[in-house]
Design an enzyme around this catalytic site. Structure first.
Site, PDB file in Angstrom:
ATOM      1  N   CYS A   1      10.096  -1.297   3.365  1.00  0.00           N
ATOM      2  CA  CYS A   1      10.397   0.085   2.998  1.00  0.00           C
ATOM      3  C   CYS A   1      11.145   0.849   4.082  1.00  0.00           C
ATOM      4  CB  CYS A   1       9.094   0.807   2.684  1.00  0.00           C
ATOM      5  SG  CYS A   1       7.877   0.602   3.997  1.00  0.00           S
TER       6      CYS A   1
ATOM      7  N   GLU B   1       3.020   6.439   0.345  1.00  0.00           N
ATOM      8  CA  GLU B   1       3.963   5.708   1.214  1.00  0.00           C
ATOM      9  C   GLU B   1       5.052   5.186   0.298  1.00  0.00           C
ATOM     10  OE1 GLU B   1       4.003   5.611   4.293  1.00  0.00           O
ATOM     11  OE2 GLU B   1       1.979   6.167   4.885  1.00  0.00           O
TER      12      GLU B   1
ATOM     13  N   GLU C   1      -0.430   6.797   7.266  1.00  0.00           N
ATOM     14  CA  GLU C   1      -1.351   5.683   7.458  1.00  0.00           C
ATOM     15  C   GLU C   1      -1.342   5.335   8.942  1.00  0.00           C
ATOM     16  OE1 GLU C   1      -0.006   2.787   4.305  1.00  0.00           O
ATOM     17  OE2 GLU C   1      -1.926   3.407   3.460  1.00  0.00           O
TER      18      GLU C   1
ATOM     19  N   ASN D   1       5.290  -6.129  -1.211  1.00  0.00           N
ATOM     20  CA  ASN D   1       6.018  -6.745  -0.093  1.00  0.00           C
ATOM     21  C   ASN D   1       5.112  -7.200   1.064  1.00  0.00           C
ATOM     22  OD1 ASN D   1       5.499  -4.079   0.521  1.00  0.00           O
ATOM     23  ND2 ASN D   1       7.348  -3.832   1.735  1.00  0.00           N
TER      24      ASN D   1
HETATM   25  P1  NDP Z   1       5.989   0.255  -7.535  1.00  0.00           P
HETATM   26  O1  NDP Z   1       6.056   1.728  -7.340  1.00  0.00           O
HETATM   27  O2  NDP Z   1       6.663  -0.320  -8.692  1.00  0.00           O
HETATM   28  O3  NDP Z   1       4.471  -0.210  -7.616  1.00  0.00           O
HETATM   29  C1  NDP Z   1       3.539   0.117  -6.613  1.00  0.00           C
HETATM   30  C2  NDP Z   1       2.140  -0.028  -7.187  1.00  0.00           C
HETATM   31  O4  NDP Z   1       1.868   1.029  -8.093  1.00  0.00           O
HETATM   32  C3  NDP Z   1       1.932  -1.301  -7.973  1.00  0.00           C
HETATM   33  O5  NDP Z   1       0.611  -1.762  -7.747  1.00  0.00           O
HETATM   34  C4  NDP Z   1       2.130  -0.846  -9.386  1.00  0.00           C
HETATM   35  O6  NDP Z   1       1.546  -1.707 -10.327  1.00  0.00           O
HETATM   36  C5  NDP Z   1       1.462   0.505  -9.352  1.00  0.00           C
HETATM   37  N1  NDP Z   1       1.914   1.476 -10.350  1.00  0.00           N
HETATM   38  C6  NDP Z   1       3.109   1.537 -10.999  1.00  0.00           C
HETATM   39  N2  NDP Z   1       3.148   2.632 -11.799  1.00  0.00           N
HETATM   40  C7  NDP Z   1       1.962   3.294 -11.636  1.00  0.00           C
HETATM   41  C8  NDP Z   1       1.402   4.500 -12.176  1.00  0.00           C
HETATM   42  N3  NDP Z   1       2.069   5.266 -13.029  1.00  0.00           N
HETATM   43  N4  NDP Z   1       0.169   4.871 -11.789  1.00  0.00           N
HETATM   44  C9  NDP Z   1      -0.534   4.139 -10.896  1.00  0.00           C
HETATM   45  N5  NDP Z   1      -0.060   2.971 -10.370  1.00  0.00           N
HETATM   46  C10 NDP Z   1       1.182   2.564 -10.719  1.00  0.00           C
HETATM   47  O7  NDP Z   1       6.503  -0.359  -6.167  1.00  0.00           O
HETATM   48  P2  NDP Z   1       6.793  -1.888  -5.845  1.00  0.00           P
HETATM   49  O8  NDP Z   1       5.535  -2.666  -5.972  1.00  0.00           O
HETATM   50  O9  NDP Z   1       7.989  -2.295  -6.632  1.00  0.00           O
HETATM   51  O10 NDP Z   1       7.154  -1.829  -4.297  1.00  0.00           O
HETATM   52  C11 NDP Z   1       8.406  -1.514  -3.832  1.00  0.00           C
HETATM   53  C12 NDP Z   1       8.485  -0.057  -3.434  1.00  0.00           C
HETATM   54  O11 NDP Z   1       7.445   0.234  -2.520  1.00  0.00           O
HETATM   55  C13 NDP Z   1       9.767   0.278  -2.719  1.00  0.00           C
HETATM   56  O12 NDP Z   1      10.273   1.511  -3.167  1.00  0.00           O
HETATM   57  C14 NDP Z   1       9.362   0.399  -1.292  1.00  0.00           C
HETATM   58  O13 NDP Z   1      10.191   1.220  -0.526  1.00  0.00           O
HETATM   59  C15 NDP Z   1       7.985   0.946  -1.419  1.00  0.00           C
HETATM   60  N6  NDP Z   1       7.225   0.661  -0.216  1.00  0.00           N
HETATM   61  C16 NDP Z   1       6.894   1.696   0.611  1.00  0.00           C
HETATM   62  C17 NDP Z   1       6.235   1.459   1.797  1.00  0.00           C
HETATM   63  C18 NDP Z   1       5.839   2.574   2.699  1.00  0.00           C
HETATM   64  O14 NDP Z   1       4.926   2.382   3.484  1.00  0.00           O
HETATM   65  N7  NDP Z   1       6.477   3.712   2.668  1.00  0.00           N
HETATM   66  C19 NDP Z   1       5.886   0.099   2.220  1.00  0.00           C
HETATM   67  C20 NDP Z   1       6.236  -0.906   1.251  1.00  0.00           C
HETATM   68  C21 NDP Z   1       6.892  -0.614   0.083  1.00  0.00           C
HETATM   69  P3  NDP Z   1       2.448  -2.968 -10.836  1.00  0.00           P
HETATM   70  O15 NDP Z   1       3.018  -3.632  -9.681  1.00  0.00           O
HETATM   71  O16 NDP Z   1       1.506  -3.839 -11.531  1.00  0.00           O
HETATM   72  O17 NDP Z   1       3.483  -2.367 -11.706  1.00  0.00           O
END
Ligand code: NDP
Length: 698
Positions: free
Chosen positions: A494, A460, A672, A363
Site C-alpha cells: 500500500c 488503513e 497502527e 497482501n
Molecule cells: P479490499 O478493500 O477489497 O478488501 C479489504 C477487506 O475488506 C477484505 O477482507 C474484504 O473482503 C473486506 N471487505 C470488502 N468490502 C467490505 C465491506 N463493504 N464491509 C466490510 N468488509 C469489506 O482490499 P484488498 O483486499 O483488495 O487489498 C488491497 C487494498 O488494500 C489496496 O487498496 C491497498 O492499498 C490497501 N492496503 C492498505 C494498507 C495500509 O496499511 N494502508 C496495507 C495493505 C493494503 P474480501 O476480500 O473477501 O472481499
C-alpha cells in the site's frame, strides 16, 4: 528455540549459578537432539558448553543426574504452561482441552525438544531418576484430566476417559516422533484428540463455549463450522500455480452472532487479567510464531504467491515483533492522575473497548492480523478477525498460535467470507470498533456502516505515494529505495512510492542503473529461495495491472523495461507480471494518478523543490512519501511539507513496529503500530474523587 536465546531468557542476572545450570541443561537438550542419549556423555556436553567435565559434575554429579535435571526442566516447562491454561479455562471441557493443547503444542513437535523427549522415553525404564520424573508428570496429567472430567461424567467413566486421553496423547506424540514428524503434526494431533473427546462426551465442541476449536483437518475455519451444514464456501488457490489449497466455509449471521457471544464472555475475563499476564501470553505467541517461521512462511507464500525469501524474512517475523512489542507495553497501559486542589483529585482509566473487529487485505495476511490483534489484545479487547477471501489461511494459524500460547478461547477468533461477512461485523451493535486494511472505497463503506452504531474505526487504505530523488542523493541508494518501494511483494504494497520524481540532472544515470538492476531480478517459483519476484494475487488482479500497463503505453509513457505477463515454463499456470518501469510520465496519466497495486513504477522528471512538493501533494491519497537527498535541512523541510502519514528519508518502505503507521487524506484514519495504536484500542474513563464535604445549595 536456540540455545543462546533460551539460556539468556532463563538467566536471573543475580543468580549466576542457576544460570550456569540452565545453560548446561540447554546444551544437554541440544546434544540429545543431535547425538541421542548414548552419545551424550558428560565430557561431550562439557566440551559443547566450553566448560570442564569437573564443573558439570559439580552441578549434577553424573550423567544420570544431568539427564534427570534436564528431563525435570522439560516437564516443569510443560507443567507451568498447563497450569496457566487450566487457570484461564472457564469450564471443565476447557480444562480438558488445555491438557490436550499444551501436551500436543507445536513446541513439543519441534525437532529439538521432540528428539530430547524421545531420548528420555527410551531411558525411562532403565534410569530410576527419570522414572520418578515421568511418574510425577503422568500423575499430574491424569489428575488434571480426571478432575475436569468428573464434572462432566460419572466417576468411573471420568477415570477411564482420562486414562484414554492420556494414553492417546502419549501415543499420538510417540508415533509422530518415531516417524520423524511425518505421520502427524501438532495441529492434526490436537484435532484428532479433540474430535475423540467430543465424541466421547457426545456434545459438539460448539456447545462448550470454553473448548478451543478443534482444527478440522487442515482447512476449516472453526470446529463449530465443521459440525454444521455449510451455507456456502469458497476455494483459495495458489496464485503461482492455480492449485486449489483449501475450501473454506463462509460465516453468515449465525456464526457471527455466535462469535460475538463467545467473545463477549471471553473479553470480560481477559480484560480482568493484569496487563503483565496478557503480555506474557502475547510474548509466548511471538516465540511460537518465530519457532514456526519456516512452516508459516511457506503457507503464506503458497497462499499469496510472494517469494519465500520475503515471507520467511518479513511476514511471520514482523508479526512476531509486533506481538512482542505490545506484550512489552501491556503492563504499562495507564491513565493519569490530576490534581484538583486540596478537596479533590481526578484520574483517568484507560479501558478496553470490548469486542473489536479486524478486517484484513490480502497482501500481508499474517502481518496484518498481527498488527491488529497485538494492540487490541494487549489493551484487553477481544478480536474477531476476517482475513481477505483471497488469503484466508494464515489467520487461522495465528489463532492456533494464540491458543498454544495460552490465550483463552474466544479472545481471538477468525471468521471467513467475503464483503458480506465483513459487513456483518461492521454492522454488529456489540462490536465497538472496526480496524480495516483495504481499498479507499471499502474504507468509506465500512465507515458508513459503522456510523449506525457509532463504532470507532481505524482505516488503513490505499495510496499513490511520491518518492522524490534530488540530484545530490547517493544514486545507488536512491535506486535501491525505488526498487524496494515498487517491486517488493510484486508491488502489492500500500505504501509503495510509485510516483518516482527524479531530478532532471540525474535522471539518465538513475534510469540506467535502475534498468540494469530491474533486468537482473529473478522472477520465478515463489517457493524457490532464489526467486525475487513472485506471482500477483489473482488472475483478475493481474488483468487489472496489465490493463494499467496498456493504458500507460497508450497515454504515451515510455516503457523502459518489463510491461508484460511472464509465462515461461510452469509460470504460465500462475499470474506473473514482469517488473515494469515507465519513463516520460506526466502527472495526469492514469498510471500516475491511480493506485495499481502491482509492479509498475512511473518515473517523473522535476527541476526544483517547490515544484516537486506541489506535484507530490497533488493527489487525493496521503499514505506515504520518501525523499533521497544528502542535504540534511532540505530533507526535513520537504518531509514537513509532504501530505503523508508515513515518510522515509534516504530509505523506503521500512516499517519498524515502534513507529506509528497510517495515512492522511483518503489514505486512512487512525494509526497502527507504536504507542499510538494503544489510543485506538482503548477508551478513557474520567473519575472525580471528592475529599471534602458535599455542599449542595438546597
Ligand atoms: P479490499 O478493500 O477489497 O478488501 C479489504 C477487506 O475488506 C477484505 O477482507 C474484504 O473482503 C473486506 N471487505 C470488502 N468490502 C467490505 C465491506 N463493504 N464491509 C466490510 N468488509 C469489506 O482490499 P484488498 O483486499 O483488495 O487489498 C488491497 C487494498 O488494500 C489496496 O487498496 C491497498 O492499498 C490497501 N492496503 C492498505 C494498507 C495500509 O496499511 N494502508 C496495507 C495493505 C493494503 P474480501 O476480500 O473477501 O472481499
Amino acid at each position: 528455540m536456540n540455545r543462546q536465546s533460551s539460556s539468556r531468557r532463563n538467566d536471573p542476572p543475580d543468580e549466576p549459578e542457576e544460570a550456569r545450570r540452565q545453560q548446561l541443561i540447554e546444551v544437554t537438550i541440544d546434544s540429545l537432539a543431535e547425538v541421542g542419549y548414548v552419545g551424550s556423555t558428560l565430557a561431550q556436553i562439557a566440551q559443547r558448553a566450553g566448560v570442564s567435565p569437573g564443573l558439570v559434575a559439580h552441578y549434577f554429579d553424573d550423567k544420570d543426574g544431568l539427564l534427570e535435571a534436564t528431563f525435570r526442566t522439560l516437564a516443569r516447562r510443560i507443567g507451568a504452561r498447563m497450569r496457566e491454561r487450566i487457570r484461564l479455562a472457564r469450564t471443565p471441557r476447557g480444562r480438558v482441552q488445555a491438557v490436550i493443547d499444551i501436551n500436543l503444542a507445536p513446541e513439543e513437535f519441534d525437532q529439538r525438544t521432540g528428539t530430547a523427549w524421545l531420548a528420555f522415553w527410551g531411558q525411562v525404564l532403565h534410569v530410576k531418576g527419570l522414572m520418578r520424573v515421568q511418574a510425577v508428570y503422568q500423575r499430574r496429567m491424569l489428575s488434571n484430566l480426571r478432575h475436569a472430567l468428573r464434572r462432566l461424567l460419572p466417576g468411573d467413566e471420568a477415570r477411564s476417559l482420562a486414562a484414554m486421553i492420556a494414553a492417546m496423547i502419549d501415543g499420538v506424540w510417540l508415533r509422530a516422533a518415531l516417524s520423524r514428524w511425518q505421520e502427524a503434526d501438532s495441529e492434526s494431533a490436537r484435532a484428532l484428540l479433540t474430535a475423540f473427546v467430543d465424541s466421547r462426551l457426545k456434545k459438539p465442541t460448539e456447545s462448550q463455549d470454553d473448548a478451543p476449536p478443534a482444527t478440522p483437518p487442515r482447512l476449516g475455519a472453526s470446529s463449530a463450522r465443521a459440525t454444521r451444514p455449510r451455507p456456502a464456501s469458497f476455494k483459495t488457490i495458489n496464485p503461482a500455480t492455480g492449485e486449489a489449497l483449501a475450501e473454506i466455509a463462509i460465516d453468515g449471521p449465525a456464526e457471527i452472532g455466535a462469535a460475538v457471544a463467545k467473545a463477549s464472555a471471553a473479553q470480560r475475563e481477559w480484560a480482568s487479567l493484569p496487563g503483565a499476564a496478557r503480555g506474557r501470553i502475547l510474548r509466548r505467541a511471538a516465540d511460537i510464531l518465530r519457532a514456526r517461521n519456516a512452516e508459516l512462511a511457506q503457507l503464506e507464500t503458497r497462499d499469496t504467491g510472494k517469494p519465500i525469501q520475503e515471507t520467511s524474512a518479513v511476514d511471520v517475523l514482523s508479526g512476531a515483533d509486533c506481538l512482542e512489542y505490545y506484550a512489552g507495553l501491556a503492563a504499562s497501559i495507564a491513565g493519569e492522575h490530576l490534581d484538583l486542589g486540596p478537596q479533590a483529585f481526578g484520574y483517568t482509566r484507560r479501558e478496553p473497548l470490548g469486542i473489536v473487529a479486524g478486517i484484513g487485505a490480502w497482501n500481508y495476511p499474517l502481518q496484518i492480523a498481527c498488527w491488529k490483534a497485538a494492540p487490541a489484545l494487549a489493551c484487553g479487547n477481544a478480536m474477531i478477525f476476517k482475513p481477505a477471501e483471497l488469503t484466508p489461511l494464515t489467520a487461522m494459524k495465528l489463532r492456533e498460535v494464540f491458543a498454544a500460547a495460552g490465550l483463552p478461547e474466544g479472545v481471538f477468533q477468525v471468521v471467513q467470507g467475503m464483503a458480506d461477512t465483513g459487513r456483518l461485523l461492521t454492522a454488529h451493535p456489540q462490536i465497538r470498533k472496526v480496524s480495516l486494511t483495504g481499498e479507499v472505497g471499502t474504507g468509506k463503506a465500512v465507515m458508513a456502516d459503522a456510523a449506525a452504531s457509532l463504532k470507532q474505526v481505524t482505516l488503513e487504505l490505499g495510496g499513490k505515494s511520491p518518492l522524490i530523488i534530488f540530484d545530490d542523493a547517493v544514486l545507488e541508494n536512491a535506486v535501491g529505495g525505488a526498487l524496494l518501494g515498487n517491486f517488493y511483494s510484486a508491488g502489492e504494497v500500500c505504501s509503495n512510492g510509485t510516483r518516482v520524481f527524479v531530478h532532471r540532472a540525474i535522471k539518465a544515470a538513475f534510469l540506467e542503473r535502475l534498468a540494469a538492476r530491474v533486468n537482473a531480478m529473478r522472477i520465478g517459483d515463489p517457493l524457490d529461495p532464489a526467486t525475487q519476484v513472485g506471482a500477483l494475487i489473482s488472475e483478475d488482479h493481474m488483468a487489472k495491472v496489465l490493463g494499467y500497463i496498456a493504458r500507460g503505453k497508450a497515454e504515451g509513457a515510455r516503457l523502459v523495461t518489463g510491461g508484460h505477463r511472464v509465462t515461461i515454463g510452469d509460470l504460465a499456470n500462475g499470474f506473473f507480471v514482469a517488473p515494469t518501469v515507465f519513463d516520460e510520465c506526466h502527472d495526469d496519466m492514469a498510471i500516475v494518478r491511480e493506485e495499481i497495486f502491482g509492479p509498475v513504477m512511473s518515473v517523473l522528471e522535476f527541476e526544483d523543490e517547490e515544484e516537486v512538493i506541489a506535484r507530490a501533494n497533488a493527489t487525493e491519497f496521503g499514505l506515504a512519501g520518501g525523499v533521497f537527498t544528502n542535504d540534511l535541512t532540505r530533507a526535513h523541510r520537504v518531509i514537513a511539507r509532504l501530505q503523508a502519514g508515513t515518510c522515509w528519508i534516504n530509505h523506503y518502505n521500512v516499517t519498524p513496529i515502534e513507529l506509528p503507521f497510517g495515512g492522511v487524506k483518503l489514505s486512512g484514519l487512525g494509526r497502527e503500530n507504536g504507542r499510538a495504536a494503544i489510543e485506538h484500542y482503548t477508551q478513557l474513563k474520567s473519575v472525580y474523587v471528592a475529599m471534602g464535604a458535599v455542599e449542595a445549595p438546597y
